[in-house]
Design an enzyme around this catalytic site. Structure first.
Site, PDB file in Angstrom:
ATOM      1  N   LYS A 148      50.257  97.077  99.911  1.00 42.01           N
ATOM      2  CA  LYS A 148      51.056  98.301  99.740  1.00 42.01           C
ATOM      3  C   LYS A 148      52.395  98.149 100.460  1.00 42.01           C
ATOM      4  O   LYS A 148      52.560  97.251 101.298  1.00 42.01           O
ATOM      5  CB  LYS A 148      50.270  99.496 100.301  1.00 42.01           C
ATOM      6  CG  LYS A 148      49.981  99.404 101.802  1.00 42.01           C
ATOM      7  CD  LYS A 148      48.981 100.461 102.258  1.00 42.01           C
ATOM      8  CE  LYS A 148      48.695 100.342 103.747  1.00 42.01           C
ATOM      9  NZ  LYS A 148      47.591 101.234 104.159  1.00 42.01           N
TER      10      LYS A 148
ATOM     11  N   ARG B 278      42.372 112.326 107.363  1.00 41.50           N
ATOM     12  CA  ARG B 278      43.500 112.112 106.462  1.00 41.50           C
ATOM     13  C   ARG B 278      43.089 112.539 105.061  1.00 41.50           C
ATOM     14  O   ARG B 278      43.446 113.616 104.614  1.00 41.50           O
ATOM     15  CB  ARG B 278      43.899 110.634 106.534  1.00 41.50           C
ATOM     16  CG  ARG B 278      45.298 110.344 106.078  1.00 41.50           C
ATOM     17  CD  ARG B 278      45.783 108.974 106.513  1.00 41.50           C
ATOM     18  NE  ARG B 278      45.050 107.856 105.920  1.00 41.50           N
ATOM     19  CZ  ARG B 278      45.357 106.581 106.118  1.00 41.50           C
ATOM     20  NH1 ARG B 278      46.392 106.264 106.884  1.00 41.50           N
ATOM     21  NH2 ARG B 278      44.652 105.616 105.566  1.00 41.50           N
TER      22      ARG B 278
ATOM     23  N   TYR C  72      79.385 104.073 118.583  1.00 44.95           N
ATOM     24  CA  TYR C  72      79.458 105.529 118.424  1.00 44.95           C
ATOM     25  C   TYR C  72      79.070 106.259 119.693  1.00 44.95           C
ATOM     26  O   TYR C  72      78.200 105.818 120.446  1.00 44.95           O
ATOM     27  CB  TYR C  72      78.508 105.985 117.308  1.00 44.95           C
ATOM     28  CG  TYR C  72      79.029 105.739 115.913  1.00 44.95           C
ATOM     29  CD1 TYR C  72      80.253 106.273 115.485  1.00 44.95           C
ATOM     30  CD2 TYR C  72      78.281 104.992 115.008  1.00 44.95           C
ATOM     31  CE1 TYR C  72      80.710 106.058 114.196  1.00 44.95           C
ATOM     32  CE2 TYR C  72      78.727 104.772 113.712  1.00 44.95           C
ATOM     33  CZ  TYR C  72      79.943 105.310 113.310  1.00 44.95           C
ATOM     34  OH  TYR C  72      80.384 105.094 112.041  1.00 44.95           O
TER      35      TYR C  72
ATOM     36  N   MET D 289      75.017 102.215 110.915  1.00 51.11           N
ATOM     37  CA  MET D 289      74.355 102.028 109.625  1.00 51.11           C
ATOM     38  C   MET D 289      74.342 100.566 109.183  1.00 51.11           C
ATOM     39  O   MET D 289      73.342 100.079 108.654  1.00 51.11           O
ATOM     40  CB  MET D 289      75.031 102.888 108.556  1.00 51.11           C
ATOM     41  CG  MET D 289      74.330 102.839 107.208  1.00 51.11           C
ATOM     42  SD  MET D 289      75.096 103.839 105.937  1.00 51.11           S
ATOM     43  CE  MET D 289      74.453 105.450 106.319  1.00 51.11           C
TER      44      MET D 289
HETATM   45  C1  LIG Z   1      46.688 100.390 104.882  1.00 50.93           C
HETATM   46  C2  LIG Z   1      45.223 100.500 104.829  1.00 50.93           C
HETATM   47  C3  LIG Z   1      44.413  99.409 105.182  1.00 50.93           C
HETATM   48  C4  LIG Z   1      44.961  98.142 105.792  1.00 50.93           C
HETATM   49  O1  LIG Z   1      44.941  98.284 107.179  1.00 50.93           O
HETATM   50  P1  LIG Z   1      45.410  97.079 108.151  1.00 50.93           P
HETATM   51  O2  LIG Z   1      45.173  97.630 109.494  1.00 50.93           O
HETATM   52  O3  LIG Z   1      46.848  96.840 107.861  1.00 50.93           O
HETATM   53  O4  LIG Z   1      44.559  95.922 107.830  1.00 50.93           O
HETATM   54  C5  LIG Z   1      43.054  99.534 105.008  1.00 50.93           C
HETATM   55  N1  LIG Z   1      42.512 100.668 104.530  1.00 50.93           N
HETATM   56  C6  LIG Z   1      43.248 101.741 104.200  1.00 50.93           C
HETATM   57  C7  LIG Z   1      42.575 102.973 103.688  1.00 50.93           C
HETATM   58  C8  LIG Z   1      44.629 101.704 104.354  1.00 50.93           C
HETATM   59  O5  LIG Z   1      45.362 102.781 104.035  1.00 50.93           O
END
Ligand SMILES: *Cc1c(COP(=O)(O)O)cnc(C)c1O
Length: 397
Positions: free
Chosen positions: A49, A148, A276, A323
Site C-alpha cells: 500500500k 480502527r 523563513y 517548500m
Molecule cells: C499496513 C498494514 C499491515 C502491514 O504492517 P507492517 O507493520 O508494515 O508490516 C498489516 N496489516 C494491516 C491491516 C495493515 O493495515
C-alpha cells in the site's frame, strides 16, 4: 495519474537533482530472510500500500512475487487496480472496506475485499446479483482492540453470518490487527490474541471452512513467529524497517536511500539570518549550503535539526525547511554540485531512516511513504549475496 507524471520525469533526459534510490535486491533479500524465519506452512502477504511505503508499488510488488510472496495487500481499490494493470496476478487483498457500489470493479479485477459489517453486504447486493458465475472473495476483519475497523461484538458477527452463506460469497480469510505488537509489556497484545481466539470459535460455527486466519504484521510475525497462523502481512520488514530493540537472528536492511546535490554554498557573517521567519541566526562566521529538497518533497519541517551527509561529513539542517529547499551548516567549504545524502550511507558515515524517525517521533514508514512524486525513484540491484533461487512464483508475473 501519478504513473504518467512519473513517466514524464523518467523519460526526459534531465537528471534529477533529488532522487530516492531503491535497491530491489535488498527487498528480495529481506523477504527471503523473513520467509525462512517463519513456519514453512505460513503464507506471506506482501503489503505494498501507499506506493509500497514510497518504494514504488509495481516494482516492489513484482520483486515480492519473484521472492515468493503468496498474496499482495493494498489499502485502497485504486492501488489494487494499478497493480492489475501492471500485470500482477497474485491474489490481492484490499485492507480497507470499499464502497459497496465498487463491487463490480472488485470482481472485474479479481480483488479480495475486507468486510466489517452486515450492512455492507446488504448495500452491496444492489450492485451484485447473487447468481453470477463470479464469487466475491472476502476477508472478515475483527476489531480485537486496535479500535480502527472491524467486528467487535458477537451480535455484529451474528448479523453478518447469513450474508456469508450466499452461494456467490467465498470467505477466504478472517483477520485482525494488533495495536501494541512492539511494546515491551505484552499484556494488551495477549488480550487481543485471546479475543481473536474467541472470535475464531464464532467462525467455526460456519458450515464452510475459512482458508486463512491471520493476525500478524511485521513486528508481531518476527517477534512472535508462533502468531504466524496461516498467513502474515509483511510491510515494514520487507522494506528493512524493524524496531532495533527486537533485533534477532534475521538481518533486515533498508532498501531506500535518498540523495540530492548542493545547489549553492556561501560564507555568512556572524549575525546573519537563514531561512523563513529568521529561525536561524549564525553565531559565528560559517559556511552554509542550500539543498533542493523541501516539504513538498515530503521532507517535513519536523526534519529541522537532523543531519545530512555532505562530502562524507554530517551537516545540520538549520532554519526552517521551505517548500523546495533547505539549508545546512557545512563544516567547511564544499563546492556546489556535491552529493548530499539524506537517508543512507556515504563514506564512513550513514544516516538511518530509524534515526530520522526517532527525531520526529514517528516510524520509518512515515518518512518513506511521505516522499512525494516529485522525487524521482531510481532502481538498482546491488546483487551480492543473494543466490538466484527464484521460486516458481516467477511465472506469476
Ligand atoms: C499496513 C498494514 C499491515 C502491514 O504492517 P507492517 O507493520 O508494515 O508490516 C498489516 N496489516 C494491516 C491491516 C495493515 O493495515
Amino acid at each position: 495519474m501519478s504513473q504518467s507524471r512519473f513517466k514524464i520525469y523518467s523519460h526526459t533526459a534531465i537528471e534529477p537533482d533529488t532522487w530516492a534510490e531503491i535497491d530491489l535486491m535488498q527487498i528480495r533479500e529481506n523477504l527471503l530472510a523473513i520467509r525462512n524465519y517463519l513456519p514453512a506452512s505460513t503464507k506471506l502477504m506482501a503489503v505494498v500500500k501507499a506506493n509500497a511505503y514510497g518504494h514504488g508499488d509495481v516494482q516492489t510488488a513484482k520483486e515480492a512475487a519473484l521472492a515468493g510472496a503468496d498474496y499482495l495487500a493494498v489499502a485502497f481499490i485504486e492501488e489494487a487496480i494499478r497493480l492489475r494493470h501492471a500485470g500482477l496476478t497474485l491474489p490481492i487483498l484490499i485492507l480497507t472496506p470499499i464502497r459497496p457500489e465498487l463491487t463490480p470493479l472488485a470482481l472485474e479485477y479479481d480483488l479480495m475485499l475486507t468486510v466489517t459489517q452486515a450492512s455492507w453486504f446488504q448495500e452491496m447486493r444492489a450492485y451484485k446479483p447473487i447468481h453470477t458465475k463470479h464469487k466475491l472473495q472476502v476477508h472478515l476483519k475483527m476489531d480485537t482492540g486496535l479500535g480502527r475497523i472491524g467486528i467487535r461484538t458477537r451480535q455484529d458477527w451474528q448479523e453478518l453470518v447469513p450474508w456469508l452463506l450466499a452461494p456467490d460469497i467465498l470467505v477466504d480469510g478472517f483477520y485482525t490487527h494488533f495495536a501494541t505488537a512492539g511494546h515491551a509489556d505484552t499484556s494488551y497484545l495477549e488480550q487481543q490474541i485471546q479475543r481473536f481466539q474467541d472470535m475464531k470459535r464464532w467462525s467455526s460455527e460456519l458450515p464452510m471452512p475459512i482458508n486463512h486466519y491471520h493476525c500478524a504484521g511485521s513486528v508481531a510475525a518476527l517477534r512472535f513467529p508462533e502468531l504466524s497462523m496461516d498467513m502474515v502481512r509483511i510491510g515494514a520488514a520487507m522494506y528493512g524497517f524493524y524496531p532495533k530493540q527486537h533485533k534477532q537472528s534475521l538481518e533486515l536492511k533498508p532498501a531506500m536511500s535518498l540523495h540530492s546535490r548542493l545547489l549553492q554554498t556561501k560564507r555568512v557573517n556572524k549575525g546573519d539570518y537563514i531561512g523563513y521567519d529568521n529561525a536561524y541566526q549564525a553565531q559565528t562566521e560559517q559556511w552554509i549550503g542550500t539543498v533542493p529538497i523541501g516539504y513538498a518533497d515530503g521532507w517535513t519541517q519536523r526534519m529541522q535539526l537532523t543531519d545530512v551527509l555532505v562530502g562524507g561529513c554530517r551537516a545540520k539542517v538549520i532554519g526552517k525547511i521551505s517548500m523546495d529547499q533547505l539549508m545546512v551548516q557545512l563544516p567547511a567549504y564544499v563546492p556546489p554540485g556535491e552529493k548530499v545524502t539524506l537517508i543512507g550511507g556515504a563514506g564512513e558515515e550513514s544516516i538511518s531512516i530509524q534515526e530520522l524517525a526517532e527525531h520526529i517521533g514517528s516510524v520509518p514508514q512515515e518518512i518513506s511513504s511521505s516522499i512525494t512524486n516529485r522525487v524521482t525513484r531510481t532502481y538498482k540491484r546491488s546483487g551480492g549475496k543473494t543466490n538466484e533461487r527464484i521460486p516458481s512464483k516467477a511465472s506469476a508475473l
